[in-house]
Write a protein that holds these residues in place. Structure first.
Motif, PDB file in Angstrom:
ATOM      1  N   ARG A  11       0.839  -1.211   0.000  1.00 31.48           N
ATOM      2  CA  ARG A  11       0.000   0.000   0.000  1.00 31.48           C
ATOM      3  C   ARG A  11       0.871   1.257   0.000  1.00 31.48           C
ATOM      4  O   ARG A  11       0.651   2.183  -0.778  1.00 31.48           O
ATOM      5  CB  ARG A  11      -0.931   0.022   1.204  1.00 31.48           C
ATOM      6  N   ALA A  12       1.866   1.308   0.866  1.00 36.15           N
ATOM      7  CA  ALA A  12       2.721   2.493   0.976  1.00 36.15           C
ATOM      8  C   ALA A  12       3.461   2.762  -0.341  1.00 36.15           C
ATOM      9  O   ALA A  12       3.503   3.904  -0.815  1.00 36.15           O
ATOM     10  CB  ALA A  12       3.722   2.323   2.121  1.00 36.15           C
ATOM     11  N   ARG A  13       4.007   1.735  -0.945  1.00 32.00           N
ATOM     12  CA  ARG A  13       4.719   1.922  -2.211  1.00 32.00           C
ATOM     13  C   ARG A  13       3.753   2.330  -3.318  1.00 32.00           C
ATOM     14  O   ARG A  13       4.062   3.189  -4.136  1.00 32.00           O
ATOM     15  CB  ARG A  13       5.474   0.655  -2.595  1.00 32.00           C
ATOM     16  N   PHE A  14       2.593   1.697  -3.336  1.00 30.67           N
ATOM     17  CA  PHE A  14       1.604   2.019  -4.360  1.00 30.67           C
ATOM     18  C   PHE A  14       1.165   3.477  -4.246  1.00 30.67           C
ATOM     19  O   PHE A  14       1.161   4.217  -5.237  1.00 30.67           O
ATOM     20  CB  PHE A  14       0.381   1.094  -4.220  1.00 30.67           C
ATOM     21  N   ILE A  41      -3.285   8.006 -14.040  1.00 34.91           N
ATOM     22  CA  ILE A  41      -2.898   8.729 -12.841  1.00 34.91           C
ATOM     23  C   ILE A  41      -4.040   8.551 -11.856  1.00 34.91           C
ATOM     24  O   ILE A  41      -5.190   8.342 -12.250  1.00 34.91           O
ATOM     25  CB  ILE A  41      -2.577  10.204 -13.118  1.00 34.91           C
ATOM     26  N   PHE A  42      -3.722   8.585 -10.583  1.00 34.26           N
ATOM     27  CA  PHE A  42      -4.712   8.263  -9.559  1.00 34.26           C
ATOM     28  C   PHE A  42      -4.394   9.050  -8.298  1.00 34.26           C
ATOM     29  O   PHE A  42      -3.296   9.581  -8.132  1.00 34.26           O
ATOM     30  CB  PHE A  42      -4.686   6.767  -9.250  1.00 34.26           C
ATOM     31  N   ALA A  43      -5.360   9.093  -7.423  1.00 35.17           N
ATOM     32  CA  ALA A  43      -5.151   9.685  -6.105  1.00 35.17           C
ATOM     33  C   ALA A  43      -5.851   8.803  -5.079  1.00 35.17           C
ATOM     34  O   ALA A  43      -6.735   8.011  -5.420  1.00 35.17           O
ATOM     35  CB  ALA A  43      -5.700  11.113  -6.060  1.00 35.17           C
ATOM     36  N   ALA A  44      -5.455   8.956  -3.840  1.00 32.20           N
ATOM     37  CA  ALA A  44      -6.078   8.217  -2.748  1.00 32.20           C
ATOM     38  C   ALA A  44      -7.026   9.128  -1.996  1.00 32.20           C
ATOM     39  O   ALA A  44      -6.670  10.257  -1.653  1.00 32.20           O
ATOM     40  CB  ALA A  44      -5.013   7.672  -1.802  1.00 32.20           C
ATOM     41  N   ILE A  45      -8.242   8.645  -1.764  1.00 37.21           N
ATOM     42  CA  ILE A  45      -9.203   9.342  -0.911  1.00 37.21           C
ATOM     43  C   ILE A  45      -8.906   8.964   0.543  1.00 37.21           C
ATOM     44  O   ILE A  45      -8.995   9.776   1.448  1.00 37.21           O
ATOM     45  CB  ILE A  45     -10.650   8.968  -1.286  1.00 37.21           C
ATOM     46  N   ASP A  46      -8.573   7.701   0.750  1.00 37.61           N
ATOM     47  CA  ASP A  46      -8.106   7.205   2.045  1.00 37.61           C
ATOM     48  C   ASP A  46      -7.200   6.010   1.757  1.00 37.61           C
ATOM     49  O   ASP A  46      -6.875   5.749   0.595  1.00 37.61           O
ATOM     50  CB  ASP A  46      -9.274   6.873   2.988  1.00 37.61           C
ATOM     51  N   ALA A  47      -6.789   5.290   2.770  1.00 32.31           N
ATOM     52  CA  ALA A  47      -5.793   4.233   2.597  1.00 32.31           C
ATOM     53  C   ALA A  47      -6.238   3.122   1.655  1.00 32.31           C
ATOM     54  O   ALA A  47      -5.397   2.463   1.056  1.00 32.31           O
ATOM     55  CB  ALA A  47      -5.428   3.634   3.960  1.00 32.31           C
ATOM     56  N   ASP A  48      -7.538   2.920   1.502  1.00 30.35           N
ATOM     57  CA  ASP A  48      -8.021   1.825   0.666  1.00 30.35           C
ATOM     58  C   ASP A  48      -9.046   2.266  -0.375  1.00 30.35           C
ATOM     59  O   ASP A  48      -9.813   1.443  -0.877  1.00 30.35           O
ATOM     60  CB  ASP A  48      -8.599   0.709   1.537  1.00 30.35           C
ATOM     61  N   THR A  49      -9.069   3.552  -0.718  1.00 28.94           N
ATOM     62  CA  THR A  49      -9.956   4.062  -1.761  1.00 28.94           C
ATOM     63  C   THR A  49      -9.153   4.919  -2.726  1.00 28.94           C
ATOM     64  O   THR A  49      -8.572   5.925  -2.332  1.00 28.94           O
ATOM     65  CB  THR A  49     -11.115   4.894  -1.173  1.00 28.94           C
ATOM     66  N   TRP A 106      10.871  -3.922  -7.629  1.00 24.50           N
ATOM     67  CA  TRP A 106       9.696  -4.226  -6.822  1.00 24.50           C
ATOM     68  C   TRP A 106       8.443  -3.911  -7.626  1.00 24.50           C
ATOM     69  O   TRP A 106       8.497  -3.175  -8.603  1.00 24.50           O
ATOM     70  CB  TRP A 106       9.673  -3.480  -5.485  1.00 24.50           C
ATOM     71  N   TRP A 107       7.321  -4.485  -7.201  1.00 26.30           N
ATOM     72  CA  TRP A 107       6.016  -4.110  -7.733  1.00 26.30           C
ATOM     73  C   TRP A 107       4.993  -4.190  -6.614  1.00 26.30           C
ATOM     74  O   TRP A 107       5.178  -4.912  -5.628  1.00 26.30           O
ATOM     75  CB  TRP A 107       5.591  -4.957  -8.944  1.00 26.30           C
ATOM     76  N   ALA A 108       3.926  -3.416  -6.764  1.00 28.63           N
ATOM     77  CA  ALA A 108       2.818  -3.444  -5.803  1.00 28.63           C
ATOM     78  C   ALA A 108       1.516  -3.417  -6.603  1.00 28.63           C
ATOM     79  O   ALA A 108       1.391  -2.666  -7.568  1.00 28.63           O
ATOM     80  CB  ALA A 108       2.886  -2.249  -4.858  1.00 28.63           C
ATOM     81  N   ARG A 109       0.560  -4.257  -6.197  1.00 27.69           N
ATOM     82  CA  ARG A 109      -0.702  -4.380  -6.919  1.00 27.69           C
ATOM     83  C   ARG A 109      -1.877  -4.125  -5.978  1.00 27.69           C
ATOM     84  O   ARG A 109      -1.866  -4.546  -4.826  1.00 27.69           O
ATOM     85  CB  ARG A 109      -0.832  -5.771  -7.525  1.00 27.69           C
ATOM     86  N   ALA A 110      -2.882  -3.459  -6.517  1.00 25.76           N
ATOM     87  CA  ALA A 110      -4.152  -3.253  -5.818  1.00 25.76           C
ATOM     88  C   ALA A 110      -5.236  -3.969  -6.610  1.00 25.76           C
ATOM     89  O   ALA A 110      -5.440  -3.665  -7.789  1.00 25.76           O
ATOM     90  CB  ALA A 110      -4.473  -1.766  -5.708  1.00 25.76           C
ATOM     91  N   ASP A 111      -5.874  -4.934  -6.004  1.00 24.58           N
ATOM     92  CA  ASP A 111      -7.046  -5.581  -6.606  1.00 24.58           C
ATOM     93  C   ASP A 111      -8.251  -4.841  -6.066  1.00 24.58           C
ATOM     94  O   ASP A 111      -8.434  -4.750  -4.842  1.00 24.58           O
ATOM     95  CB  ASP A 111      -7.094  -7.058  -6.239  1.00 24.58           C
ATOM     96  N   VAL A 112      -9.060  -4.288  -6.964  1.00 27.11           N
ATOM     97  CA  VAL A 112     -10.087  -3.338  -6.556  1.00 27.11           C
ATOM     98  C   VAL A 112     -11.475  -3.706  -7.063  1.00 27.11           C
ATOM     99  O   VAL A 112     -11.624  -4.408  -8.060  1.00 27.11           O
ATOM    100  CB  VAL A 112      -9.743  -1.904  -7.036  1.00 27.11           C
ATOM    101  N   ARG A 113     -12.459  -3.184  -6.363  1.00 29.46           N
ATOM    102  CA  ARG A 113     -13.850  -3.173  -6.813  1.00 29.46           C
ATOM    103  C   ARG A 113     -14.115  -1.738  -7.235  1.00 29.46           C
ATOM    104  O   ARG A 113     -13.846  -0.808  -6.483  1.00 29.46           O
ATOM    105  CB  ARG A 113     -14.790  -3.594  -5.689  1.00 29.46           C
ATOM    106  N   MET A 126     -12.301   3.342  -6.684  1.00 26.19           N
ATOM    107  CA  MET A 126     -11.808   1.979  -6.591  1.00 26.19           C
ATOM    108  C   MET A 126     -11.533   1.629  -5.136  1.00 26.19           C
ATOM    109  O   MET A 126     -10.672   2.227  -4.513  1.00 26.19           O
ATOM    110  CB  MET A 126     -10.542   1.843  -7.440  1.00 26.19           C
ATOM    111  N   THR A 127     -12.297   0.679  -4.626  1.00 25.82           N
ATOM    112  CA  THR A 127     -12.118   0.213  -3.257  1.00 25.82           C
ATOM    113  C   THR A 127     -11.176  -0.980  -3.282  1.00 25.82           C
ATOM    114  O   THR A 127     -11.468  -1.998  -3.920  1.00 25.82           O
ATOM    115  CB  THR A 127     -13.468  -0.183  -2.638  1.00 25.82           C
ATOM    116  N   VAL A 128     -10.057  -0.852  -2.609  1.00 26.87           N
ATOM    117  CA  VAL A 128      -9.050  -1.913  -2.632  1.00 26.87           C
ATOM    118  C   VAL A 128      -9.508  -3.063  -1.746  1.00 26.87           C
ATOM    119  O   VAL A 128      -9.814  -2.888  -0.569  1.00 26.87           O
ATOM    120  CB  VAL A 128      -7.674  -1.393  -2.160  1.00 26.87           C
TER     121      VAL A 128
END
Length: 148
Positions: free
Chosen positions: A10-13, A38-46, A88-95, A136-138
Motif C-alpha cells: 500500500r505504501a509503495r503504491f 494517474i490516480f489519487a487516494a481518498i483514504d488508505a483503501d480508496t 519491486w512491484w505493488a498491486r491493488a485488486d479493486v472493486r 476503486m475500493t481496494v
C-alpha cells in the motif's frame, strides 16, 4: 525474493505517480486492456481516477466499456532499474464504481475524486477533468521486492 506485506505494498503504491490499470474485455472478441492512469487516494483503501469528457479516443471509450462489464480490476505500480536487486512491484485488486458527473447522487463522490487529483497533480489545477471518475475500493494489496 520476498513478498511485500499489505502495508508495504500500500505504501509503495500510494507513493507512485502512475499506475497501470487492467480491465476485462467487453466481449470475447475483445482483448483485455492495460492502460497507464494517474490516480489519487481518498483514504488508505480508496483510489480514484478521472476521464476527460468527452472520452475522445477509441482506447478511452473501450476502457469505459470494459469498466461496465464487471466491478473488479487490478492496478499495478513498479520500480524498474538495471540493478535488479532494487526491483519491486505493488498491486491493488479493486472493486470499481463509475461516478458520472451528470448523476446528482454521484456528484459529491466525483467532486471529491477531482479534488484529490487536483491536489496530487499540478497539471489539473488550471483545468480539472470534467468527465466520469472511477472510485476503486481496494480489496487486496499485494507486492514483491527483490530485497528483503
Amino acid at each position: 525474493m520476498p513478498a511485500l506485506s499489505a502495508d508495504e505494498a500500500r505504501a509503495r503504491f500510494l507513493a507512485a505517480r502512475v499506475a497501470r490499470q487492467a480491465t476485462a474485455p467487453a466481449t470475447a472478441a475483445d482483448y483485455p486492456q492495460l492502460v497507464p492512469i494517474i490516480f489519487a487516494a481518498i483514504d488508505a483503501d480508496t483510489l480514484v481516477c478521472c476521464f476527460d469528457r468527452p472520452p475522445g479516443t477509441r482506447a478511452a471509450r473501450t476502457h469505459l466499456e470494459h469498466l461496465g462489464t464487471g466491478p473488479r480490476m487490478s492496478l499495478i505500480v513498479d520500480e524498474y532499474t538495471e540493478d535488479w536487486s532494487t526491483l519491486w512491484w505493488a498491486r491493488a485488486d479493486v472493486r470499481v464504481s463509475l461516478l458520472d458527473p451528470d448523476r446528482s447522487e454521484e456528484r459529491p463522490a466525483r467532486d471529491a475524486a477531482v479534488a484529490a487529483l487536483v491536489a496530487k497533480y499540478e497539471q489539473y489545477r488550471d483545468a480539472p477533468p470534467e468527465g466520469p471518475a472511477t472510485q476503486m475500493t481496494v480489496e487486496r494489496w499485494a507486492g514483491w521486492s527483490a530485497r528483503a
